[in-house]
Design a protein around this motif. Structure first.
Motif, short mmCIF file in Angstrom:
data_model
loop_
_atom_site.label_atom_id
_atom_site.label_comp_id
_atom_site.label_asym_id
_atom_site.label_seq_id
_atom_site.Cartn_x
_atom_site.Cartn_y
_atom_site.Cartn_z
N TYR A 1 4.57 1.41 -10.44
CA TYR A 1 3.33 1.89 -10.06
C TYR A 1 2.56 0.18 -10.49
N VAL B 1 2.60 1.62 -3.46
CA VAL B 1 1.56 1.93 -4.56
C VAL B 1 1.47 3.53 -4.22
N ASN B 2 0.93 4.18 -3.22
CA ASN B 2 0.94 5.37 -3.01
C ASN B 2 2.03 6.14 -3.41
N TYR C 1 -2.64 1.15 -16.15
CA TYR C 1 -1.71 0.59 -15.17
C TYR C 1 -1.35 -0.79 -15.27
N ALA D 1 2.33 6.26 -7.12
CA ALA D 1 0.90 6.66 -7.89
C ALA D 1 0.99 8.21 -8.44
N ASP E 1 -8.19 4.40 -10.75
CA ASP E 1 -7.69 3.16 -11.43
C ASP E 1 -8.20 1.97 -11.23
N LEU F 1 1.06 -2.08 -7.74
CA LEU F 1 -0.44 -2.28 -7.75
C LEU F 1 -0.73 -3.69 -8.12
N LEU G 1 -5.34 3.97 0.51
CA LEU G 1 -5.05 4.21 -0.92
C LEU G 1 -5.33 5.78 -1.44
N VAL H 1 -5.31 6.20 -7.21
CA VAL H 1 -5.14 4.89 -7.08
C VAL H 1 -6.62 4.17 -7.20
N LYS H 2 -7.42 4.73 -6.29
CA LYS H 2 -8.68 4.38 -6.15
C LYS H 2 -9.44 4.50 -7.57
N THR I 1 0.91 -1.14 0.01
CA THR I 1 -0.06 -0.07 0.09
C THR I 1 0.66 1.21 -0.11
#
Length: 365
Positions: free
Chosen positions: A272, A151-152, A232, A155, A308, A276, A301, A305-306, A148
């Protein structure tokens, strides 16, 4: 006329002989790969690289997917030949079956030599010294929290950032896929060396309706990917398909290698993508054992990201059809036929590899 008929008869017999030779050789190598210890390993890492370096290199120069357009050519030429035979009033049925038999036998031979044998080679994890085992819920939750954060960290932070760094660019991402695989190859020699560039499938609808993000073509030694997906997905898929070109055919390991390669990339879009996709696999496992820990990861998140993830779900939901279910069943049967006994479930076993790698990395800190 009699001479022409004799020539035609000899040609038809040659087709049959070639077909039988291809079938017998393919079956022989399939048996040897399954029954002779060490043969598949030797082939995958000594003979197969020569095929990639020659056939893969030649087809790699072609700017489009040769395997995709080969299908179109076979269909068009085959239909044209069949229509011509019928219009001419010639006895076409047996000749048609011989040609189909020849094509099937040749493709089975190519599949065996460029893919089938490799299924029986040792796993990448054995070469890399990554030993999977039993893990606690806490270890899985720790992996998900780590992913997590990653990813952040990688992103998009704004629409301008997304447009500049995260929108699909065909040639640039194809080249970066090779660089990422070669970068991880510096750490794991089994992944080092030459890679032909991955190819986008021009009519990607063909893959989308089967809910496939990519496919390796053993007939042309090409890595192909679905260009229509949410962006992505593409970097991870490119690296996934390229991993097959190093003889690693297991889908769980190809997913893990792709996550690893993306993390070695200098491009944020690739990092990313890898993190992810790894996050999705890991949290899918976590939600079954600790829903609270799963919700905690989801809540952390970032907004982009949300976004995507939502767009990705919307894209694949459009193709949640009977065709996709049939394709999934065919893929499941194919994997089991190659001794991946979990079938499509093997895609989820990437979590064990990520957990083992995470544990290995933490022990070296």
């Amino acid at each position: 006329m009699i001479r022409d008929a004799k020539k035609r008869e000899k040609r038809e017999k040659r087709y049959t002989v070639v077909a039988w030779i291809c079938l017998i050789l393919a079956l022989l190598f399939q048996v040897i790969a399954r029954r002779v210890p060490g043969f598949a390993d030797w082939y995958a890492h000594h003979i197969y690289p020569l095929i990639v370096g020659s056939v893969g290199r030649v087809f790699g120069w072609v700017p489009f997917s040769v395997s995709e357009f080969g299908i179109y050519v076979i269909v068009v030429v085959g239909a044209g030949w069949l229509i011509g035979q019928i219009r001419a009033g010639k006895p076409w049925w047996m000749r048609f079956l011989r040609r189909v038999w020849l094509i099937v036998a040749m493709l089975f031979f190519l599949y065996t030599m460029n893919c089938g044998i490799n299924y029986h080679a040792r796993a990448f994890s054995e070469y890399a010294g990554i030993e999977t085992g039993r893990y606690t819920t806490e270890e899985l939750a720790d992996l998900c929290e780590f992913l997590t954060e990653k990813v952040n960290e990688n992103a998009p932070v704004s629409e301008a950032d997304r447009e500049e760094n995260f929108v699909y660019r065909e040639r640039a991402w194809q080249k970066e896929g090779i660089r990422a695989m070669q970068a991880v190859g510096e750490r794991y020699p089994e992944l080092a060396g030459f890679y032909p560039r991955a190819k986008q499938v021009t009519v990607s609808e063909i893959l989308s309706v089967q809910q496939l993000s990519g496919i390796y073509s053993p007939f042309t030694v090409e890595a192909n990917y679905n260009k229509a997906m949410t962006d992505y997905n593409i970097p991870h898929t490119i690296c996934h398909e390229l991993s097959h070109l190093k003889g690693f055919m297991r889908e769980d390991e190809a997913n893990f290698i792709a996550c690893l390669a993306c993390s070695f990339s200098e491009e944020r879009a690739f990092r990313y993508s890898g993190y992810l996709l790894g996050w999705i696999h890991a949290t899918n496992a976590l939600v079954d054992v600790d829903r609270d820990a799963y919700q905690k990861c989801v809540s952390k998140l970032g907004t982009e990201v949300k976004r995507d993830l939502a767009e990705n779900n919307q894209f694949w939901d459009r193709y949640d059809t009977k065709t996709a279910k049939v394709a999934n069943q065919i893929n499941d049967t194919y994997l089991k036929a190659n001794l991946q006994e979990d079938g499509v479930k093997s895609y989820g076993r990437v979590v064990d590899l990520m957990l083992a790698y995470r544990k290995l990395e933490k022990s070296g800190e």
